[in-house]
Design a protein around this motif. Structure first.
Motif, PDB file in Angstrom:
ATOM      1  N   TYR A 352     -23.372   6.036 -40.134  1.00 38.07           N
ATOM      2  CA  TYR A 352     -23.542   6.890 -41.184  1.00 38.07           C
ATOM      3  C   TYR A 352     -24.712   7.851 -40.714  1.00 38.07           C
ATOM      4  CZ  TYR A 352     -26.461   8.026 -45.597  1.00 38.07           C
ATOM      5  OH  TYR A 352     -27.237   8.690 -46.425  1.00 38.07           O
ATOM      6  N   ILE A 353     -25.544   7.683 -39.792  1.00 38.90           N
ATOM      7  CA  ILE A 353     -26.803   8.672 -39.098  1.00 38.90           C
ATOM      8  C   ILE A 353     -25.833   9.906 -38.629  1.00 38.90           C
ATOM      9  CG2 ILE A 353     -28.416   9.169 -37.567  1.00 38.90           C
ATOM     10  CD1 ILE A 353     -29.387   6.225 -38.354  1.00 38.90           C
ATOM     11  N   LEU A 354     -24.740   9.282 -37.921  1.00 35.34           N
ATOM     12  CA  LEU A 354     -23.921  10.135 -36.986  1.00 35.34           C
ATOM     13  C   LEU A 354     -23.146  11.245 -37.746  1.00 35.34           C
ATOM     14  CD1 LEU A 354     -22.095   8.043 -34.314  1.00 35.34           C
ATOM     15  CD2 LEU A 354     -23.712  10.099 -33.777  1.00 35.34           C
ATOM     16  N   LYS A 355     -22.849  10.833 -39.267  1.00 34.83           N
ATOM     17  CA  LYS A 355     -22.143  11.627 -40.324  1.00 34.83           C
ATOM     18  C   LYS A 355     -23.039  12.705 -40.936  1.00 34.83           C
ATOM     19  CE  LYS A 355     -19.530  11.235 -44.626  1.00 34.83           C
ATOM     20  NZ  LYS A 355     -19.260  10.169 -45.648  1.00 34.83           N
ATOM     21  N   GLU A 356     -24.310  11.961 -41.167  1.00 36.26           N
ATOM     22  CA  GLU A 356     -25.088  12.766 -42.125  1.00 36.26           C
ATOM     23  C   GLU A 356     -26.130  13.771 -41.258  1.00 36.26           C
ATOM     24  OE1 GLU A 356     -25.085  12.682 -45.466  1.00 36.26           O
ATOM     25  OE2 GLU A 356     -23.430  11.662 -45.384  1.00 36.26           O
ATOM     26  N   THR A 357     -26.529  13.512 -40.050  1.00 35.55           N
ATOM     27  CA  THR A 357     -27.722  14.240 -39.677  1.00 35.55           C
ATOM     28  C   THR A 357     -27.186  15.758 -39.127  1.00 35.55           C
ATOM     29  OG1 THR A 357     -28.356  12.150 -38.646  1.00 35.55           O
ATOM     30  CG2 THR A 357     -29.155  14.313 -37.700  1.00 35.55           C
ATOM     31  N   PRO A 358     -26.036  15.887 -38.566  1.00 34.83           N
ATOM     32  CA  PRO A 358     -25.610  17.062 -38.322  1.00 34.83           C
ATOM     33  C   PRO A 358     -25.761  18.334 -39.261  1.00 34.83           C
ATOM     34  CG  PRO A 358     -24.025  15.838 -37.219  1.00 34.83           C
ATOM     35  CD  PRO A 358     -24.880  14.968 -38.208  1.00 34.83           C
ATOM     36  N   SER A 359     -25.301  18.070 -40.510  1.00 38.31           N
ATOM     37  CA  SER A 359     -25.465  18.916 -41.752  1.00 38.31           C
ATOM     38  C   SER A 359     -27.052  19.108 -42.038  1.00 38.31           C
ATOM     39  CB  SER A 359     -24.740  18.573 -42.811  1.00 38.31           C
ATOM     40  OG  SER A 359     -25.007  19.390 -44.146  1.00 38.31           O
ATOM     41  N   ALA A 360     -27.650  18.084 -41.967  1.00 39.71           N
ATOM     42  CA  ALA A 360     -29.284  18.443 -42.035  1.00 39.71           C
ATOM     43  C   ALA A 360     -29.901  19.225 -41.257  1.00 39.71           C
ATOM     44  CB  ALA A 360     -29.764  16.790 -42.410  1.00 39.71           C
ATOM     45  N   MET A 361     -29.542  18.806 -39.788  1.00 40.69           N
ATOM     46  CA  MET A 361     -30.025  19.681 -38.785  1.00 40.69           C
ATOM     47  C   MET A 361     -29.895  21.268 -38.838  1.00 40.69           C
ATOM     48  SD  MET A 361     -29.614  18.976 -34.802  1.00 40.69           S
ATOM     49  CE  MET A 361     -30.116  17.145 -34.796  1.00 40.69           C
ATOM     50  N   ARG A 362     -28.736  21.536 -39.362  1.00 41.11           N
ATOM     51  CA  ARG A 362     -28.278  22.866 -39.414  1.00 41.11           C
ATOM     52  C   ARG A 362     -29.100  23.346 -40.522  1.00 41.11           C
ATOM     53  NH1 ARG A 362     -22.271  21.646 -38.780  1.00 41.11           N
ATOM     54  NH2 ARG A 362     -21.871  22.685 -36.740  1.00 41.11           N
ATOM     55  N   TRP A 363     -29.410  22.825 -41.467  1.00 37.95           N
ATOM     56  CA  TRP A 363     -30.253  23.343 -42.756  1.00 37.95           C
ATOM     57  C   TRP A 363     -31.936  23.616 -42.074  1.00 37.95           C
ATOM     58  CZ3 TRP A 363     -29.140  26.229 -46.672  1.00 37.95           C
ATOM     59  CH2 TRP A 363     -27.955  25.999 -47.579  1.00 37.95           C
ATOM     60  N   VAL A 364     -32.301  22.472 -41.064  1.00 36.48           N
ATOM     61  CA  VAL A 364     -33.609  22.535 -41.008  1.00 36.48           C
ATOM     62  C   VAL A 364     -33.798  23.841 -39.831  1.00 36.48           C
ATOM     63  CG1 VAL A 364     -35.090  21.315 -39.449  1.00 36.48           C
ATOM     64  CG2 VAL A 364     -34.211  20.105 -41.283  1.00 36.48           C
ATOM     65  N   PHE A 365     -32.734  24.229 -39.147  1.00 39.16           N
ATOM     66  CA  PHE A 365     -32.834  25.496 -37.954  1.00 39.16           C
ATOM     67  C   PHE A 365     -32.378  26.529 -38.253  1.00 39.16           C
ATOM     68  CE2 PHE A 365     -33.516  21.411 -35.517  1.00 39.16           C
ATOM     69  CZ  PHE A 365     -34.450  21.733 -34.435  1.00 39.16           C
ATOM     70  N   ALA A 366     -32.073  26.552 -39.821  1.00 39.72           N
ATOM     71  CA  ALA A 366     -31.366  27.787 -40.140  1.00 39.72           C
ATOM     72  C   ALA A 366     -32.290  28.999 -40.240  1.00 39.72           C
ATOM     73  CB  ALA A 366     -30.987  27.743 -41.765  1.00 39.72           C
ATOM     74  N   ALA A 367     -33.505  29.150 -40.066  1.00 38.46           N
ATOM     75  CA  ALA A 367     -34.386  30.254 -39.940  1.00 38.46           C
ATOM     76  C   ALA A 367     -35.082  30.412 -38.816  1.00 38.46           C
ATOM     77  CB  ALA A 367     -35.346  30.349 -41.183  1.00 38.46           C
ATOM     78  N   ILE A 368     -34.975  29.685 -37.831  1.00 34.56           N
ATOM     79  CA  ILE A 368     -35.490  29.375 -36.488  1.00 34.56           C
ATOM     80  C   ILE A 368     -35.441  30.755 -35.966  1.00 34.56           C
ATOM     81  CG2 ILE A 368     -35.501  28.596 -34.228  1.00 34.56           C
ATOM     82  CD1 ILE A 368     -36.716  26.793 -36.278  1.00 34.56           C
ATOM     83  N   PRO A 369     -34.414  31.782 -36.036  1.00 29.57           N
ATOM     84  CA  PRO A 369     -34.588  33.123 -35.125  1.00 29.57           C
ATOM     85  C   PRO A 369     -36.015  33.966 -35.509  1.00 29.57           C
ATOM     86  CG  PRO A 369     -32.452  32.429 -35.605  1.00 29.57           C
ATOM     87  CD  PRO A 369     -33.180  31.338 -36.381  1.00 29.57           C
TER      88      PRO A 369
END
Length: 457
Positions: A352-369
């Motif tokens: 479950y964690i392997l499935k859900e975390t990647p999408s959440a991580m992309r959102w969290v890092f979206a404005a990092i630049p």
């Protein structure tokens, strides 16, 4: 290691100084972040995913107390950098002595309070259900070492203020390496579980403290204090408090954020959602190490040259710090966007964690630049001793924008609302910080302005 005088901060080219100051800071933060990452991997694979969530619950509590040392260190180090730039050794020594006394008094008091209210604090920060017992075991042991950690954090910032980043880097590496070695033996070999993880952490703090103590007693440090420097001075305490409160407020907001996030996510998805946030939180600490390193390297350069009344070098340090940090942030962004699944698979095998975390991580890092502008901008006001704007700009990202967003958006978007709050807060806070930094540079970084508003020691 050759002795380096702090006057180099006012003489060497800014680009060279930034690299010299930032590289060791980045390496130190990298090793420290790797320690947290590997520690999480060890705990997740040798104890279980619940243990990851348990540590995530404890961290904001213990780190808030330890952040007292960081706050006192950064606040006092701003004063020390400017005092050294103004050639005021007496001011620098008295400030350092007051930092030590204040750190010991405050952290010890908070640790006692933290131990008395352990059963209330852990559930409040999301340590509920199966998370409570392992979190309690970890919390009580780690808290014993928090005053030592606070002294390490305070000392590390003072070392950097002296213009000795390599020593500061070593002080960050020692507990990280020590913790990983101890983790292997105490968790894997001796099978001590959460208690082993906690004792490994606390023991690593003690080893680091011995190194920091050696540095200040050796000839490498310019700050040779005597007994009378420990006596508290009201004027110095007021300035340390005003500048240090910026860091403390930031950490307080971080702790409140963890409290809210753990509780909101527990309500939305249970222990698994808390574990997802724990993994993403570790990646935020790790992935941003080069950006944070540039920010740390920038502080003594800006503070010293502001104290020396050299506005040209101050402006140059701001521009180049933002440029270097932005490039590094873009690299981090690219890696996270391309390899999120591979990164998550290192931490856990939970499907479950392997499935859900990647999408959440992309959102969290979206404005990092774009985050470099926000970090450097708020750090600048702290470096030059302007506590109020430093405080307000520091709180914009998580305090003024992120917390309201995570309280509102999940009501409409569920768990997705939590993750999209991260880039929204980053964008808004960067715009606000950019406006105030630009105004400050235009209005107050002129030779005539520096001469008439220079800080008097």
């Amino acid at each position: 290691m050759p002795k380096v005088d702090s006057s180099a901060l006012g003489k060497e080219p800014i680009s060279k100084l930034l690299i010299k100051q930032s590289a060791p800071a980045s390496i130190g933060i990298l090793v420290m972040s790797l320690n947290i990452l590997v520690d999480t991997i060890f705990v997740g694979n040798w104890i279980g995913s619940i243990a990851i969530a348990a540590i995530n619950v404890v961290l904001p509590i213990s780190f808030f107390i330890a952040a007292l040392g960081m706050a006192i260190g950064i606040g006092g180090s701003s004063m020390i950098s400017r005092a050294l730039g103004a050639n005021d050794q007496k001011k620098a020594l008295k400030t350092f002595g007051n930092q030590i006394t204040l750190t010991i008094l405050l952290t010890t008091s908070f640790v006692v309070a933290g131990l008395l209210f352990v059963n209330d604090l852990i559930p409040a920060f999301g340590g509920k259900g199966d998370i409570f017992e392992p979190a309690k075991i970890y919390y009580k042991i780690v808290l014993y070492g928090v005053p030592i950690l606070a002294l390490n954090m305070m000392g590390n910032n003072v070392i950097r203020a002296e213009g000795k980043p390599k020593f500061a880097m070593i002080a960050m590496i020692i507990p990280s390496v020590g913790n990983l070695i101890a983790d292997y033996f105490l968790i894997n070999v001796f099978d001590l579980g959460m208690a082993g993880a906690a004792w490994a952490t606390t023991g690593s703090y003690a080893v680091c403290f011995l190194y920091v103590l050696w540095f200040f007693l050796s000839k490498n440090s310019e700050l040779k204090i005597t007994f009378h420097h420990f006596g508290l001075n009201k004027k110095i305490l007021k300035e340390i408090g005003a500048l240090g409160f910026v860091t403390l407020a930031r950490q307080a907001v971080v702790s409140i954020t963890y409290l809210l996030m753990n509780n909101i996510l527990f309500k939305l998805g249970g222990e698994s959602s808390v574990a997802i946030y724990a993994i993403i939180g570790r990646m935020l600490m790790f992935a941003l190490f080069p950006v944070l390193g540039v920010t740390q390297g920038f502080l003594p350069i800006a503070g010293y040259n502001y104290g020396a009344q050299n506005p040209k070098r101050v402006r140059e340090s701001i521009n180049k710090a933002i440029m270097y940090a932005s490039v590094l942030a873009l690299v981090v962004f690219t890696v996270i966007m391309i390899f999120p699944k591979e990164i998550v698979s290192v931490f856990t095998k939970d499907e479950y964690i392997l499935k859900e975390t990647p999408s959440a991580m992309r959102w969290v890092f979206a404005a990092i630049p774009i985050i470099a502008l926000q970090l450097i901008g708020s750090a600048y006001f702290q470096a030059i001793g302007k506590a109020v704007p430093a405080l307000l700009l520091t709180l914009t990202r998580q305090g003024f924008f992120f917390i309201p967003l995570i309280l509102i958006l999940p009501n409409y978007f569920g768990e997705l609302g939590v993750w999209i709050s991260f880039p929204l807060a980053d964008v808004i806070s960067t715009i606000v910080t950019g406006f105030f930094l630009n105004r400050e540079v235009r209005l107050h970084l002129k030779p005539s302005e520096m001469q008439t508003t220079s800080i008097k020691y």
